[in-house]
Design a protein around this motif. Structure first.
Motif, PDB file in Angstrom:
ATOM      1  N   GLY A  30       0.639  -1.276  -0.020  1.00 28.76           N
ATOM      2  CA  GLY A  30      -0.322   0.233  -0.147  1.00 28.76           C
ATOM      3  C   GLY A  30       0.472   1.109   0.204  1.00 28.76           C
ATOM      4  N   LEU A  31       0.222   2.469  -0.604  1.00 28.93           N
ATOM      5  CA  LEU A  31       1.353   3.440  -0.484  1.00 28.93           C
ATOM      6  C   LEU A  31       0.497   4.404  -1.270  1.00 28.93           C
ATOM      7  CD1 LEU A  31       3.870   5.354  -1.125  1.00 28.93           C
ATOM      8  CD2 LEU A  31       3.920   4.349  -3.552  1.00 28.93           C
ATOM      9  N   ASP A  32       0.512   5.245  -0.044  1.00 27.64           N
ATOM     10  CA  ASP A  32      -0.489   6.887  -0.452  1.00 27.64           C
ATOM     11  C   ASP A  32       0.340   7.732  -0.071  1.00 27.64           C
ATOM     12  OD1 ASP A  32      -2.620   5.335   0.252  1.00 27.64           O
ATOM     13  OD2 ASP A  32      -2.736   5.829   2.550  1.00 27.64           O
ATOM     14  N   GLY A  33       0.873   8.309  -1.512  1.00 24.96           N
ATOM     15  CA  GLY A  33       2.322   9.979  -1.713  1.00 24.96           C
ATOM     16  C   GLY A  33       2.590   9.168  -2.404  1.00 24.96           C
ATOM     17  N   SER A  77       1.655 -12.817  10.270  1.00 25.64           N
ATOM     18  CA  SER A  77       1.903 -12.049   9.640  1.00 25.64           C
ATOM     19  C   SER A  77       1.713 -11.026  10.127  1.00 25.64           C
ATOM     20  CB  SER A  77       1.268 -11.832   8.009  1.00 25.64           C
ATOM     21  OG  SER A  77       1.405 -12.850   7.346  1.00 25.64           O
ATOM     22  N   LYS A  78       2.441  -9.469   9.718  1.00 23.50           N
ATOM     23  CA  LYS A  78       1.308  -8.395  10.099  1.00 23.50           C
ATOM     24  C   LYS A  78       2.083  -7.806   9.165  1.00 23.50           C
ATOM     25  CE  LYS A  78       4.749  -7.075  12.832  1.00 23.50           C
ATOM     26  NZ  LYS A  78       5.673  -6.488  14.133  1.00 23.50           N
ATOM     27  N   VAL A  79       1.055  -6.091   9.497  1.00 28.90           N
ATOM     28  CA  VAL A  79       1.611  -5.178   8.836  1.00 28.90           C
ATOM     29  C   VAL A  79       2.234  -3.498   9.218  1.00 28.90           C
ATOM     30  CG1 VAL A  79       0.013  -2.948   6.894  1.00 28.90           C
ATOM     31  CG2 VAL A  79      -0.344  -5.726   6.938  1.00 28.90           C
ATOM     32  N   LEU A  88      12.486   9.212   4.842  1.00 22.78           N
ATOM     33  CA  LEU A  88      12.677   9.127   3.360  1.00 22.78           C
ATOM     34  C   LEU A  88      12.964  10.180   2.340  1.00 22.78           C
ATOM     35  CD1 LEU A  88      10.415   5.420   2.506  1.00 22.78           C
ATOM     36  CD2 LEU A  88      12.735   6.180   3.731  1.00 22.78           C
ATOM     37  N   GLY A  89      12.707  11.516   3.209  1.00 20.85           N
ATOM     38  CA  GLY A  89      12.555  12.145   2.291  1.00 20.85           C
ATOM     39  C   GLY A  89      11.550  12.268   1.141  1.00 20.85           C
ATOM     40  N   CYS A  90      10.445  11.998   1.143  1.00 16.59           N
ATOM     41  CA  CYS A  90       9.538  11.288   0.084  1.00 16.59           C
ATOM     42  C   CYS A  90       8.105  11.889   0.392  1.00 16.59           C
ATOM     43  CB  CYS A  90       9.274  10.741  -0.745  1.00 16.59           C
ATOM     44  SG  CYS A  90       9.187   9.126   0.431  1.00 16.59           S
ATOM     45  N   GLU A  91       7.273  11.304  -0.605  1.00 13.15           N
ATOM     46  CA  GLU A  91       6.660  12.256  -0.016  1.00 13.15           C
ATOM     47  C   GLU A  91       4.939  11.031   0.695  1.00 13.15           C
ATOM     48  OE1 GLU A  91       4.652  14.985  -2.654  1.00 13.15           O
ATOM     49  OE2 GLU A  91       6.304  16.767  -2.041  1.00 13.15           O
ATOM     50  N   GLY A  92       5.513   9.937   0.284  1.00 19.19           N
ATOM     51  CA  GLY A  92       4.472   9.322   0.695  1.00 19.19           C
ATOM     52  C   GLY A  92       4.487   7.841   2.059  1.00 19.19           C
ATOM     53  N   PHE A  93       3.635   7.683   2.061  1.00 18.54           N
ATOM     54  CA  PHE A  93       3.013   6.910   3.308  1.00 18.54           C
ATOM     55  C   PHE A  93       3.171   5.325   3.116  1.00 18.54           C
ATOM     56  CE2 PHE A  93       0.821   5.465   7.460  1.00 18.54           C
ATOM     57  CZ  PHE A  93       1.278   5.966   7.800  1.00 18.54           C
ATOM     58  N   LEU A  94       3.861   4.240   3.975  1.00 17.24           N
ATOM     59  CA  LEU A  94       4.265   3.229   2.673  1.00 17.24           C
ATOM     60  C   LEU A  94       3.387   1.774   4.125  1.00 17.24           C
ATOM     61  CD1 LEU A  94       6.254   4.941   1.927  1.00 17.24           C
ATOM     62  CD2 LEU A  94       7.420   3.070   1.444  1.00 17.24           C
ATOM     63  N   TYR A  95       2.382   1.150   3.833  1.00 13.47           N
ATOM     64  CA  TYR A  95       2.425   0.226   3.835  1.00 13.47           C
ATOM     65  C   TYR A  95       2.727  -1.089   4.146  1.00 13.47           C
ATOM     66  CZ  TYR A  95      -1.702   2.752   5.152  1.00 13.47           C
ATOM     67  OH  TYR A  95      -2.493   4.420   6.194  1.00 13.47           O
ATOM     68  N   VAL A 124      -1.527 -11.814  -5.716  1.00 12.42           N
ATOM     69  CA  VAL A 124      -2.263 -10.647  -5.117  1.00 12.42           C
ATOM     70  C   VAL A 124      -1.803 -11.167  -3.389  1.00 12.42           C
ATOM     71  CG1 VAL A 124      -4.448 -10.773  -4.407  1.00 12.42           C
ATOM     72  CG2 VAL A 124      -4.115 -11.714  -6.674  1.00 12.42           C
ATOM     73  N   SER A 125      -2.133  -9.614  -2.738  1.00 11.49           N
ATOM     74  CA  SER A 125      -1.150  -9.592  -1.440  1.00 11.49           C
ATOM     75  C   SER A 125      -2.321  -9.405  -0.351  1.00 11.49           C
ATOM     76  CB  SER A 125      -0.164  -8.791  -1.595  1.00 11.49           C
ATOM     77  OG  SER A 125       1.177  -9.384  -1.954  1.00 11.49           O
ATOM     78  N   PHE A 126      -3.068  -9.583   0.509  1.00  9.13           N
ATOM     79  CA  PHE A 126      -4.291  -9.678   1.326  1.00  9.13           C
ATOM     80  C   PHE A 126      -3.797  -8.522   2.571  1.00  9.13           C
ATOM     81  CE2 PHE A 126      -5.568 -12.674  -1.066  1.00  9.13           C
ATOM     82  CZ  PHE A 126      -6.745 -12.118  -1.669  1.00  9.13           C
ATOM     83  N   TYR A 127      -4.305  -7.942   2.814  1.00  9.88           N
ATOM     84  CA  TYR A 127      -3.599  -6.950   4.281  1.00  9.88           C
ATOM     85  C   TYR A 127      -4.461  -5.728   4.500  1.00  9.88           C
ATOM     86  CZ  TYR A 127      -2.883  -2.684   1.273  1.00  9.88           C
ATOM     87  OH  TYR A 127      -2.977  -1.625   0.082  1.00  9.88           O
ATOM     88  N   ARG A 128      -4.108  -5.266   5.368  1.00  8.19           N
ATOM     89  CA  ARG A 128      -5.133  -4.027   5.923  1.00  8.19           C
ATOM     90  C   ARG A 128      -4.200  -2.476   6.683  1.00  8.19           C
ATOM     91  NH1 ARG A 128      -8.010  -7.522  11.354  1.00  8.19           N
ATOM     92  NH2 ARG A 128      -9.609  -8.870   9.425  1.00  8.19           N
ATOM     93  N   LYS A 129      -4.779  -1.837   6.033  1.00  4.92           N
ATOM     94  CA  LYS A 129      -3.793  -0.029   6.411  1.00  4.92           C
ATOM     95  C   LYS A 129      -4.263   0.164   7.967  1.00  4.92           C
ATOM     96  CE  LYS A 129      -4.186   1.648   1.153  1.00  4.92           C
ATOM     97  NZ  LYS A 129      -4.769   3.403   1.038  1.00  4.92           N
ATOM     98  N   MET A 130      -3.139   0.087   8.591  1.00  5.05           N
ATOM     99  CA  MET A 130      -3.092  -0.361   9.842  1.00  5.05           C
ATOM    100  C   MET A 130      -2.026   0.102  10.587  1.00  5.05           C
ATOM    101  SD  MET A 130      -5.687  -2.660  11.884  1.00  5.05           S
ATOM    102  CE  MET A 130      -6.151  -2.120  12.895  1.00  5.05           C
TER     103      MET A 130
END
Length: 341
Positions: A30-33, A77-79, A88-95, A124-130
């Protein structure tokens, strides 16, 4: 993610497995930005702390190992999340998904063979945005209708509140270099360093030249009359480096029926026009798509002079064309799709 990166991860896993060392698969799901690497990049971490691949430019990997310790210990597993805006000096929020990684021999060979045969397949990867959570998360490979789980503890989720990341793994760029001069050797080494599948075609009278092409997957000693381009697919680029007008022309007649996405030709725009005119004389019904695939002078116009710089310019042009993002050079007159008219 490139298929050669996945192949490196598989080989790393097998080596760790042979040593009796557990491995986890780490995926940017997951990536926001924006981030240093795109969503879908993956790496493997062994329980002894060794790693293959990277999620970032090297900033988060130590933290990933620390986060993976509980996965090694509990097989759950964990997220985790990572705010790259401040670290990181970039504009993303990583999952990032961290899951136990295990494949039986048959599944391992099935994935590896798909890569070797240049087949596309899905992950296909299954996860939760937490921020950080453990749970029933994991990844599934779909190859020729067969479902493969890389996580033996993963149970296919029935809940509809899971996030799902779908990724297609396509074959790596295949580069066919026709020629055996110094510039061809430099291009071969540069492309193979990038993980490209390099095939060199050189004269049957010059068999000793094969020892110079380090990194080439195959070296074919052929002539325009004997060569069969049945190995060319839609992920293939060709660069003609024979330094001979007649040789280039003969190879182009054969390539007209293979239709690679990119054909780079050394020399001037005038030389390219002469080749096109001669091709149309011999093949008046040649497809327009074939003529559009001809790029000459090969490479981006970056004022390259040395064989190494020319190799960089050609690789950059191929990368842009194969990614469907052609670079338009404002310094080239009459440019269309980054080609000299």
């Amino acid at each position: 993610m490139k298929s050669f990166e996945l192949k490196n991860i598989l080989n790393f896993y097998q080596d760790s497995e042979n040593k009796g060392i557990k491995t986890v698969l780490v995926s940017l799901v997951g990536l926001d930005g924006s981030s240093y690497r795109k969503q879908g990049v993956r790496m493997a971490i062994a329980q002894d702390g060794t790693m293959m691949g990277a999620i970032s430019g090297g900033c988060v990997e130590k933290q990933l190992y620390r986060s993976a310790l509980s996965v090694f210990d509990k097989n759950v597993s964990k997220v985790i999340s990572y705010d790259g805006r401040y670290k990181l000096g970039c504009e993303g929020f990583l999952y990032i998904l961290i899951e136990p990684f295990y494949l039986d021999k048959n599944d391992f060979l099935l994935i590896l063979n798909a890569i070797e045969k240049r087949e596309s397949f899905e992950i296909v990867s299954f996860y939760r945005k937490m921020d950080e959570t453990e749970g029933n998360f994991g990844s599934l490979f779909y190859i020729n209708g067969i479902e493969i789980s890389t996580n033996p503890y993963f149970i296919f989720p029935e809940e509809n509140y899971f996030e799902k990341f779908n990724q297609t793994i396509n074959p790596d760029i295949q580069l066919v270099i026709i020629g055996s001069e110094h510039d061809a050797i430099k291009l071969c080494r540069a492309a193979s360093f990038l993980g490209w599948n390099v095939i060199v075609i050189t004269s049957i009278k010059n068999t000793e030249s094969g020892i110079n092409f380090l990194g080439a997957k195959a070296i074919k000693f052929e002539t325009p009359e004997t060569i069969n381009f049945n190995f060319i697919d839609s992920y293939t680029s060709v660069v003609l480096m024979t330094h001979s007008f007649s040789q280039d022309f003969q190879y182009l007649l054969k390539l007209a029926h293979a239709e690679p996405k990119y054909i780079g030709i050394l020399g001037s725009a005038k030389r390219k026009m002469q080749l096109e005119n001669q091709i149309l004389d011999f093949l008046p019904n040649a497809e327009l798509s074939f003529l559009d695939s001809l790029y000459s002078p090969a490479g981006l116009a970056i004022n390259a002079e040395t064989p190494e710089e020319i190799a960089v310019s050609i690789i950059a042009e191929i990368t842009s064309i194969m990614s469907n993002k052609p670079v338009v050079n404002p310094h080239v007159k009459n440019a269309k799709n980054n080609k000299i008219a």
